[in-house]
Scaffold this motif. Structure first.
Motif, short mmCIF file in Angstrom:
data_model
loop_
_atom_site.label_atom_id
_atom_site.label_comp_id
_atom_site.label_asym_id
_atom_site.label_seq_id
_atom_site.Cartn_x
_atom_site.Cartn_y
_atom_site.Cartn_z
N UNK A 92 -2.60 13.54 -9.69
CA UNK A 92 -3.27 14.20 -9.08
C UNK A 92 -2.61 14.98 -7.96
N UNK A 93 -1.27 14.89 -7.89
CA UNK A 93 -0.68 15.16 -6.93
C UNK A 93 0.83 16.30 -7.64
N UNK A 103 1.03 8.63 0.33
CA UNK A 103 0.59 9.24 0.59
C UNK A 103 1.63 10.28 1.59
N UNK A 104 1.38 9.94 1.92
CA UNK A 104 3.30 10.77 2.76
C UNK A 104 4.22 11.76 2.12
N UNK A 105 4.99 10.89 1.27
CA UNK A 105 6.06 11.54 0.87
C UNK A 105 6.01 11.62 -0.57
N UNK A 106 4.87 11.08 -1.27
CA UNK A 106 5.00 10.76 -2.69
C UNK A 106 5.00 12.35 -3.94
N UNK A 107 4.48 13.46 -2.93
CA UNK A 107 4.85 14.31 -3.39
C UNK A 107 6.46 15.40 -3.57
N UNK A 108 6.99 14.57 -3.00
CA UNK A 108 8.84 14.70 -2.83
C UNK A 108 9.13 14.32 -3.87
N UNK A 109 8.80 13.15 -4.49
CA UNK A 109 10.28 12.41 -5.08
C UNK A 109 9.15 11.49 -5.42
N UNK A 110 9.57 10.59 -6.90
CA UNK A 110 8.09 10.18 -7.77
C UNK A 110 9.07 9.04 -6.90
N UNK A 111 9.95 8.41 -6.82
CA UNK A 111 11.05 6.88 -6.23
C UNK A 111 10.34 6.48 -4.69
N UNK A 112 9.42 7.72 -4.08
CA UNK A 112 8.10 7.02 -2.88
C UNK A 112 6.88 6.62 -3.85
N UNK A 113 6.90 6.82 -4.77
CA UNK A 113 5.62 6.19 -5.06
C UNK A 113 6.60 5.34 -6.23
N UNK A 114 6.97 5.52 -6.57
CA UNK A 114 8.28 3.99 -7.06
C UNK A 114 8.02 2.97 -6.17
N UNK A 115 8.69 2.95 -4.79
CA UNK A 115 8.75 2.18 -4.14
C UNK A 115 7.24 1.50 -2.94
#
Length: 431
Positions: free
Chosen positions: A267-268, A320-332
Motif C-alpha cells: 500500500x505504500x 507508519x512514519x518512516x516506512x516509505x523512506x526505506x524498507x529497513x524501517x519496515x524490517x526494524x
C-alpha cells in the motif's frame, strides 16, 4: 538429580521426556495448523475456483471451534482425563484433518477440517504447554513455556519454504498429505507412549520441588494465603478474572496485525517480497522473543510484559512514519513487533498463574483462553475493515499501539486485583 517419592535417585527425570514430546507436538501438528497454512491459499483457491477469503474462512472455523471447546469442555477434560488420551486425540484430529484436506474435492471439506483442527488446538496451542510445564516443573517455568511455544515459530520458519517447494513441484495435495502423515507417524507414538499426565503417575515429585528456594517461596505464599485461588473463588469475585481475559484479548487482537504487513508494504509502494520479508522478521523476532520473555517471566512478570509491549509501539510508529523512506524501517518495525507477537503464548499463561496461583490453574486458564481464539478470529479481519474504511493503515496502526498500551495498564490492574482476591480468599477460608 531427580528423586522418587521414596527419595531414591533416578537417572533422568521423566518430565523431560514429557516436555520434549509436547515440544515436538508444537513443532509439528500445531505448526501445521497455523504457521504453514498461508502457503496453500493461492493454490487451493485456484484449484476450487474460489477466492482466497473463502479459503481462509476455514481458519475462522478453527478459531471459533477452539473458542467453544475452551468454554465448554477443554479445561474440564484436561483436569479429569489422562493426558495421553487428550494428546493422542489432538494428533489424530490434526493428522486426519490434513489428510482429508489433501483429498478434498470441495472447499466445504476444508470447513469441516477446520472444526477438527479447532477442537485439537483448543488444547494444543493454548492449554497443554503451560499445564504440563506447571505440573512437572517448579523452576524456570516461564523459560520452559517460552521454549516450547517457540517450536511453532521454528516450524513455520523451516517448513514453510520446504512446503512451498513441495507445492510447486508436486502440488498442494501432496503438501497436506505429507503434513498429515508426519504428524501422525511422529507424534502419535509420543502422545500414546511417552506422555504422562502428572509426576505422581511415575512415582515422582515435580522437578525442583525439593529446591530450598522453591520450598521457601511456596511456604511464604501459603502462609500469606496466596498459594492459590479456586475457580469458585475466582468467579465469585470476578474482577481479576475479567482483567486477565481483557489482557489476553488485547494481546491476541493486537498480534493479528501481522497478517496485514504484506498488504501494508504494497500500500505504500513496495512489492510483495518486501512485505513477505517484514512477516519473516516478525516470525524470527517472535522466536527469539518467546525465549527472552519466558526467561524474564521467571524474574519479573511486569518487566517481561514491558519488554514485550513497549517495543511494539515504537515498531509500528517507525513503520507508519518512516516506512516509505526505506524498507529497513519496515524490517526494524517487524522485529520490534515480533516481541509483542510473543506475549500471547508466553506471557498470558504466566500472568494467569501469577494472579490465581496453581490450585485451579488448569480450569481458570482454560476459561481465560476462551477469549484468545475469539479475538484472533475478530482481528483476522478487523484491521482490514479499518483499511477499507479509511484507505490507509495509519488508523489501524494507531489503534493497535493503543491496544498495547492498554494491555500494560490492564496487566497492572490484574496483578493488583489478584492481590486483593488472595487477601479476600484468605479471610474467606478463615471463616
Amino acid at each position: 538429580m531427580a528423586t522418587t517419592k521414596e527419595g531414591k535417585p533416578s537417572k533422568m527425570y521423566y518430565g523431560w521426556w514429557v516436555y520434549v514430546a509436547v515440544c515436538i507436538c508444537m513443532l509439528l501438528p500445531c505448526c501445521f495448523t497455523f504457521n504453514t497454512a498461508s502457503v496453500y491459499y493461492d493454490s487451493v483457491a485456484e484449484a476450487f475456483g474460489v477466492g482466497k477469503g473463502q479459503v481462509g474462512l476455514y481458519m475462522t472455523f478453527v478459531y471459533a471451534t477452539a473458542c467453544v471447546a475452551n468454554l465448554l469442555w477443554a479445561g474440564k477434560l484436561l483436569e479429569k482425563l489422562d493426558l495421553r488420551i487428550i494428546l493422542s486425540t489432538c494428533v489424530v484430529l490434526v493428522g486426519g484433518a490434513l489428510i482429508a484436506m489433501s483429498l478434498a474435492q470441495s472447499i466445504y471439506v476444508f470447513y469441516g477440517a477446520g472444526i477438527a483442527l479447532g477442537i485439537a488446538n483448543a488444547w494444543l496451542l493454548w492449554l497443554i504447554v503451560p499445564v504440563v510445564v506447571g505440573r512437572w516443573f517448579k523452576k524456570n517455568i516461564g523459560f520452559m513455556i517460552g521454549i516450547a511455544m517457540a517450536m511453532t515459530s521454528i516450524g513455520g520458519t523451516v517448513f514453510s519454504p520446504l512446503l512451498a517447494q513441495v507445492i510447486q513441484n508436486a502440488g498442494w495435495r501432496t503438501g497436506y498429505l505429507i503434513e498429515g502423515i508426519v504428524a501422525l507417524v511422529v507424534c502419535l507414538p509420543l502422545a500414546a507412549f511417552v506422555v504422562r499426565s502428572r509426576p505422581s503417575d511415575m512415582g515422582l515429585e515435580p522437578l525442583g520441588a525439593d529446591d530450598p528456594k522453591v520450598i521457601a517461596r511456596e511456604a511464604e505464599a501459603k502462609a500469606a494465603g496466596q498459594d492459590g485461588i479456586t475457580l469458585k473463588q475466582a468467579l465469585k469475585k470476578p474482577s481479576a478474572f475479567i482483567l486477565c481475559c481483557v489482557f489476553a484479548g488485547l494481546a491476541n487482537l493486537g498480534l493479528t496485525m501481522n497478517f496485514f504487513f504484506p498488504s501494508f508494504a504494497t500500500s505504500i509502494g513496495y512489492d510483495l517480497s518486501v512485505g513477505a520479508m517484514v512477516a519473516s522478521c516478525v516470525m524470527i523476532a517472535s522466536l527469539v522473543g518467546k525465549v527472552i520473555l519466558g526467561w524474564l517471566n521467571d524474574r519479573s512478570i511486569v518487566v517481561s510484559n514491558l519488554v514485550g509491549c513497549v517495543p511494539m509501539i515504537f515498531g509500528l510508529a517507525f513503520m507508519m512514519l518512516f516506512g516509505q523512506d526505506s524498507p529497513m524501517w519496515l524490517y526494524l518495525g517487524g522485529i520490534l513487533f515480533g516481541l509483542f507477537f510473543a506475549v500471547q503464548p508466553t506471557n498470558v499463561p504466566q500472568v494467569v498463574r501469577a494472579v490465581f496461583g496453581n490450585v485451579s490453574y488448569d480450569r481458570i486458564f482454560a476459561y481465560v483462553a476462551v477469549v484468545m481464539p475469539l479475538c484472533a478470529a475478530v482481528g483476522s479481519s478487523f484491521w482490514g475493515f479499518i483499511y477499507d474504511a479509511t484507505g490507509s493503515y495509519n488508523i489501524a496502526f494507531i489503534v493497535d499501539m493503543v491496544f498495547a498500551a492498554l494491555a500494560i495498564a490492564v496487566l497492572f490492574a490484574a496483578l493488583a486485583a489478584g492481590k486483593k482476591l488472595k487477601a479476600w480468599a484468605k479471610q474467606d477460608a478463615a471463616k
